[in-house]
Design a protein around this motif. Sequence first.
Motif, mmCIF file in Angstrom:
data_model
loop_
_atom_site.group_PDB
_atom_site.id
_atom_site.type_symbol
_atom_site.label_atom_id
_atom_site.label_comp_id
_atom_site.label_asym_id
_atom_site.label_seq_id
_atom_site.Cartn_x
_atom_site.Cartn_y
_atom_site.Cartn_z
ATOM 1 N N UNK A 42 0.824 -1.209 0.000
ATOM 2 C CA UNK A 42 0.000 0.000 0.000
ATOM 3 C C UNK A 42 0.858 1.260 0.000
ATOM 4 N N UNK A 43 1.970 1.254 0.696
ATOM 5 C CA UNK A 43 2.876 2.398 0.691
ATOM 6 C C UNK A 43 3.485 2.629 -0.684
ATOM 7 N N UNK A 44 3.912 1.555 -1.340
ATOM 8 C CA UNK A 44 4.471 1.687 -2.688
ATOM 9 C C UNK A 44 3.417 2.185 -3.667
ATOM 10 N N UNK A 58 -4.837 3.854 -12.862
ATOM 11 C CA UNK A 58 -4.547 2.416 -12.936
ATOM 12 C C UNK A 58 -3.819 1.875 -11.709
ATOM 13 N N UNK A 59 -2.865 2.659 -11.186
ATOM 14 C CA UNK A 59 -2.128 2.188 -10.006
ATOM 15 C C UNK A 59 -3.061 2.097 -8.806
ATOM 16 N N UNK A 60 -3.947 3.062 -8.660
ATOM 17 C CA UNK A 60 -4.922 3.022 -7.558
ATOM 18 C C UNK A 60 -5.854 1.821 -7.666
ATOM 19 N N UNK A 61 -6.256 1.492 -8.898
ATOM 20 C CA UNK A 61 -7.124 0.322 -9.092
ATOM 21 C C UNK A 61 -6.398 -0.964 -8.716
ATOM 22 N N UNK A 64 -6.058 -1.074 -4.977
ATOM 23 C CA UNK A 64 -7.324 -1.441 -4.330
ATOM 24 C C UNK A 64 -7.596 -2.933 -4.401
ATOM 25 N N UNK A 65 -7.346 -3.509 -5.574
ATOM 26 C CA UNK A 65 -7.535 -4.960 -5.725
ATOM 27 C C UNK A 65 -6.530 -5.705 -4.852
ATOM 28 N N UNK A 66 -5.296 -5.226 -4.811
ATOM 29 C CA UNK A 66 -4.267 -5.886 -3.998
ATOM 30 C C UNK A 66 -4.617 -5.838 -2.516
ATOM 31 N N UNK A 67 -5.155 -4.708 -2.065
ATOM 32 C CA UNK A 67 -5.516 -4.622 -0.646
ATOM 33 C C UNK A 67 -6.690 -5.543 -0.324
#
Length: 82
Positions: A42-44, A58-61, A64-67
């Motif tokens: 999440x920090x990266x 795209x990075x936020x999406x 979000x999926x990763x979290x």
Amino acid sequence: MSATIDQQPQPQPQPQPAPQQPAPGTDPVVLLLVGIVVVLVLGATGYLCVVHRSLAGPIGAVGGVASALAAAFGVALALRRR
């Protein structure tokens, strides 16, 4: 001469109790490592969103999926040994 020896009955050895199994649960080290990985991801993601504004969507999406996947993985680990 004869000496009398008092023979007392020997106490019967008690059977040793079986060693207790550790309580089922999740290893704290695993939980710590999962937490560290989630914070780093999440920090990266946040850092990349700040540095590369054009890629923030795209990075936020992906973040979000990763979290969400990390949370599901944490729940699966917590329920694994119940």
